[in-house]
Design an enzyme around this catalytic site. Structure first.
Site, mmCIF file in Angstrom:
data_model
loop_
_atom_site.group_PDB
_atom_site.id
_atom_site.type_symbol
_atom_site.label_atom_id
_atom_site.label_comp_id
_atom_site.label_asym_id
_atom_site.label_seq_id
_atom_site.Cartn_x
_atom_site.Cartn_y
_atom_site.Cartn_z
ATOM 1 N N GLU A 34 0.855 -1.237 0.119
ATOM 2 C CA GLU A 34 0.025 0.099 0.026
ATOM 3 C C GLU A 34 0.880 1.321 -0.041
ATOM 4 O OE1 GLU A 34 -2.976 1.096 -0.308
ATOM 5 O OE2 GLU A 34 -2.307 3.114 0.139
ATOM 6 N N ARG A 107 -15.990 4.965 5.646
ATOM 7 C CA ARG A 107 -15.011 4.230 4.896
ATOM 8 C C ARG A 107 -13.976 4.018 5.704
ATOM 9 N NH1 ARG A 107 -11.961 3.757 -0.028
ATOM 10 N NH2 ARG A 107 -9.931 4.261 0.450
ATOM 11 N N TYR A 221 -27.028 10.589 4.681
ATOM 12 C CA TYR A 221 -27.521 9.475 5.872
ATOM 13 C C TYR A 221 -26.650 9.506 6.754
ATOM 14 C CZ TYR A 221 -23.824 7.287 2.669
ATOM 15 O OH TYR A 221 -22.643 6.887 2.111
ATOM 16 N N ASP A 304 -11.833 -0.585 -8.627
ATOM 17 C CA ASP A 304 -11.837 0.324 -9.428
ATOM 18 C C ASP A 304 -10.609 0.280 -10.626
ATOM 19 O OD1 ASP A 304 -13.779 1.687 -8.074
ATOM 20 O OD2 ASP A 304 -12.611 3.279 -7.290
HETATM 21 C C1 LIG Z 1 -18.657 10.253 -3.548
HETATM 22 C C2 LIG Z 1 -18.470 8.771 -3.517
HETATM 23 C C3 LIG Z 1 -19.221 8.008 -3.053
HETATM 24 C C4 LIG Z 1 -19.237 6.537 -3.105
HETATM 25 N N1 LIG Z 1 -20.236 5.548 -2.615
HETATM 26 C C5 LIG Z 1 -20.220 4.628 -2.430
HETATM 27 C C6 LIG Z 1 -20.999 3.559 -1.927
HETATM 28 O O1 LIG Z 1 -22.048 4.094 -0.946
HETATM 29 N N2 LIG Z 1 -21.030 2.302 -1.855
HETATM 30 C C7 LIG Z 1 -19.935 1.675 -2.639
HETATM 31 O O2 LIG Z 1 -19.901 0.553 -2.659
HETATM 32 N N3 LIG Z 1 -19.171 2.460 -3.171
HETATM 33 C C8 LIG Z 1 -19.075 3.807 -3.148
HETATM 34 N N4 LIG Z 1 -18.067 4.445 -3.967
HETATM 35 C C9 LIG Z 1 -17.024 3.866 -4.452
HETATM 36 C C10 LIG Z 1 -15.703 3.404 -3.727
HETATM 37 O O3 LIG Z 1 -15.245 4.302 -2.872
HETATM 38 C C11 LIG Z 1 -14.753 2.816 -4.574
HETATM 39 O O4 LIG Z 1 -15.309 2.083 -5.635
HETATM 40 C C12 LIG Z 1 -13.942 1.988 -3.887
HETATM 41 O O5 LIG Z 1 -13.303 2.499 -2.883
HETATM 42 C C13 LIG Z 1 -12.906 1.113 -4.820
HETATM 43 O O6 LIG Z 1 -12.002 0.360 -3.982
HETATM 44 P P1 LIG Z 1 -10.657 -0.010 -4.566
HETATM 45 O O7 LIG Z 1 -10.085 -0.811 -3.506
HETATM 46 O O8 LIG Z 1 -10.788 -0.646 -5.949
HETATM 47 O O9 LIG Z 1 -9.741 1.405 -4.785
HETATM 48 P P2 LIG Z 1 -9.308 2.322 -3.904
HETATM 49 O O10 LIG Z 1 -10.260 2.637 -2.694
HETATM 50 O O11 LIG Z 1 -8.968 3.542 -4.525
HETATM 51 O O12 LIG Z 1 -7.904 1.862 -3.343
HETATM 52 C C14 LIG Z 1 -6.891 1.798 -4.142
HETATM 53 C C15 LIG Z 1 -5.624 1.725 -3.135
HETATM 54 O O13 LIG Z 1 -4.398 1.646 -3.797
HETATM 55 C C16 LIG Z 1 -3.172 2.278 -3.312
HETATM 56 N N5 LIG Z 1 -2.473 2.668 -4.483
HETATM 57 C C17 LIG Z 1 -2.411 3.376 -5.546
HETATM 58 N N6 LIG Z 1 -1.522 3.127 -6.431
HETATM 59 C C18 LIG Z 1 -0.653 2.187 -5.543
HETATM 60 C C19 LIG Z 1 0.546 1.795 -6.055
HETATM 61 N N7 LIG Z 1 1.251 2.116 -7.178
HETATM 62 N N8 LIG Z 1 1.353 0.945 -5.205
HETATM 63 C C20 LIG Z 1 0.556 0.604 -3.863
HETATM 64 N N9 LIG Z 1 -0.591 1.167 -3.599
HETATM 65 C C21 LIG Z 1 -1.249 1.939 -4.484
HETATM 66 C C22 LIG Z 1 -4.200 3.642 -2.991
HETATM 67 O O14 LIG Z 1 -3.372 4.461 -1.790
HETATM 68 C C23 LIG Z 1 -5.323 2.989 -2.451
HETATM 69 O O15 LIG Z 1 -5.319 2.724 -0.945
HETATM 70 C C24 LIG Z 1 -18.067 5.889 -3.772
HETATM 71 C C25 LIG Z 1 -17.113 6.692 -4.415
HETATM 72 C C26 LIG Z 1 -17.194 8.224 -4.408
HETATM 73 C C27 LIG Z 1 -16.603 8.798 -5.115
#
Ligand SMILES: Cc1cc2nc3c(=O)[nH]c(=O)nc-3n(C[C@H](O)[C@H](O)[C@H](O)COP(=O)(O)OP(=O)(O)OC[C@H]3O[C@@H](n4cnc5c(N)ncnc54)[C@H](O)[C@@H]3O)c2cc1C
Length: 399
Positions: A34, A107, A221, A304
């Site tokens: 991370e 979160r 909420y 994502d």
């Molecule tokens: C306004 C808003 C509201 C939302 N509401 C909801 C909701 O109600 N319900 C829901 O299910 N989803 C919701 N989402 C979506 C949700 O927040 C994301 O889809 C989710 O956090 C994606 O998780 P992830 O682990 O794929 O990516 P991320 O949470 O972006 O995590 C990626 C991680 O990778 C790390 N990283 C990046 N590059 C590197 C690298 N090169 N080396 C090592 N680490 C790295 C980052 O630091 C981060 O910790 C919302 C999003 C937004 C913007």
């Protein structure tokens, strides 16, 4: 693959941590890198639907989360211009209908619960302050480089899972297609967390509120037992002059005056919340084109990085959690061949996540209608029974 060879996971967000836990549950070790120096209080509220909560329960995370979670009894749909209630989507029988609760959590609480569970697991090795910078793969495994404490280091494993978010380095290296870049969607989320003590009692009730407006909507909420209220205002910025051409637009601190002006025709509690927000954070929302496959050989994308989506079905984190469960199922089915397992994982997830991605975009268009189309939407909602509205969620929550 021997079960001793670790999977390397880039990214310790919701997706990466859940993937590490799901792999540990089937006896597969992981090395999780991370970039952030610590798992901090970032972001704001998340709604976690039953499809996600079912997985979290299987991984032993849900119980810890429930201590902090609020369970909305229904989603209340309202019109921003006059506060009229249009419909309610019941959620109170989520456990019975969809096999798990529907919850709202901070979160940071979700991350804390995942990290605590992961740290208690011998098969997971977490390295913070470790940014993945590159990888190569061959038929025997993957080798990665990462930067730790200013130095470049190497690690290797059976496979690499890129759970590094919408700006994923893993994806950029894996896909190598100039068209596959994160692109601003023209939509921005403005987020505020308000102490509930200063707000009327109605804001503390366990209800998810959704207000419709022209090219904008508002969601709020309560979180943490009703002690705070999560507010998200979602606006299309291309409205009136393209604010995104202003360099300051990309600065995350949002000026509440813009929002007051943008929501000036709104009435009722929605307006009160916009006025109450003193500190707003602005999150321009990014997208990438849907992919036909999330895997290439021993490298796969998750969360994502694989399928960024607008948050209008509240499914981004939920889909990342579903991915993690599907990854572990595919590895269980083909332990000797990680590349085949990743291909199977991708096949299991591509259509589903694309449908949700496209559904979220379509949902935003419905929320943001104006004029006659908005009138027709409101009429249709008023004539829909709660049971009909709840039934429309089955394809997402029952999976
Ligand atoms: C306004 C808003 C509201 C939302 N509401 C909801 C909701 O109600 N319900 C829901 O299910 N989803 C919701 N989402 C979506 C949700 O927040 C994301 O889809 C989710 O956090 C994606 O998780 P992830 O682990 O794929 O990516 P991320 O949470 O972006 O995590 C990626 C991680 O990778 C790390 N990283 C990046 N590059 C590197 C690298 N090169 N080396 C090592 N680490 C790295 C980052 O630091 C981060 O910790 C919302 C999003 C937004 C913007």
């Amino acid at each position: 693959m021997t079960t001793q060879e670790p999977f390397v996971i880039a990214g310790g967000g919701v997706g990466g941590l859940t993937a590490a836990l799901a792999l540990a549950q089937i006896g597969v070790p992981s090395l999780l890198f991370e970039r952030a120096t610590a798992f901090r209080e970032v972001g704001a509220g998340l709604q976690l639907s039953p499809n996600a909560c079912r997985v979290l329960r299987r991984l032993g995370v849900l119980d810890a989360l429930m201590e902090q979670a609020v369970q909305p009894r229904y989603v209340r749909l309202r019109r921003g211009s006059d506060g009229a209630e249009l419909a309610r989507v019941p959620l109170d029988d989520a456990e019975k209908r969809w096999g798990a609760p529907y919850i709202a959590v901070h979160r940071a609480d979700l991350l804390a619960a995942l990290v605590e569970r992961a740290r208690a697991e011998n098969l997971i090795q977490i390295s913070n302050d470790s940014s993945l910078t590159g990888f190569i793969q061959d038929e025997k495994g993957v080798a990665v480089t990462y930067r730790f404490d200013g130095e470049f280091r190497r690690a290797s494993g059976a496979a690499l899972i890129g759970a590094d978010g919408v700006r994923s380095m893993t994806r950029s290296r894996l896909i190598q297609n100039g068209a596959d870049m994160p692109a601003y969607t023209g939509h921005t989320a403005w987020r505020a967390i308000l102490p509930a003590a200063g707000l009327p009692e109605a804001f503390r009730r366990p209800v998810a509120n959704l207000w419709f407006g022209e090219r904008a909507h508002l969601v709020h909420y309560p979180l943490r037992g009703g002690s705070i209220v999560n507010v998200v205002a979602l606006v299309e910025d291309t409205w009136r002059g393209g604010a995104e051409s202003d360099p300051e637009f990309w600065d995350n601190a949002g000026d509440g005056k813009f929002l007051l002006n943008r929501f000036k025709g709104w009435r009722g509690e929605a307006r009160e919340l916009i006025e109450a927000g003193e500190t707003w954070l602005r999150w321009p929302l990014f997208d990438r084109p849907p992919l036909d496959s999330f895997a290439r050989g021993r490298v796969a994308l998750l969360g994502d990085s694989a399928h960024p989506m607008l948050p209008y079905l509240a499914q981004g984190a939920a889909q990342a959690i579903e991915d993690a469960a599907a990854l572990a199922a595919a590895v269980t089915a083909d332990r000797e061949n990680p590349a085949a397992a990743l291909t199977a994982y991708s096949a299991a997830r591509v259509m589903r996540s694309r449908k949700v991605q496209e559904g979220a975009r379509a949902q935003g268009q419905i929320y943001h209608l104006s004029g006659v189309k908005a009138f027709a939407r409101d009429l249709a909602l008023r004539f829909s029974t709660p049971g009909m509205l709840r039934g429309r969620q089955d394809w997402i929550y029952a999976q």
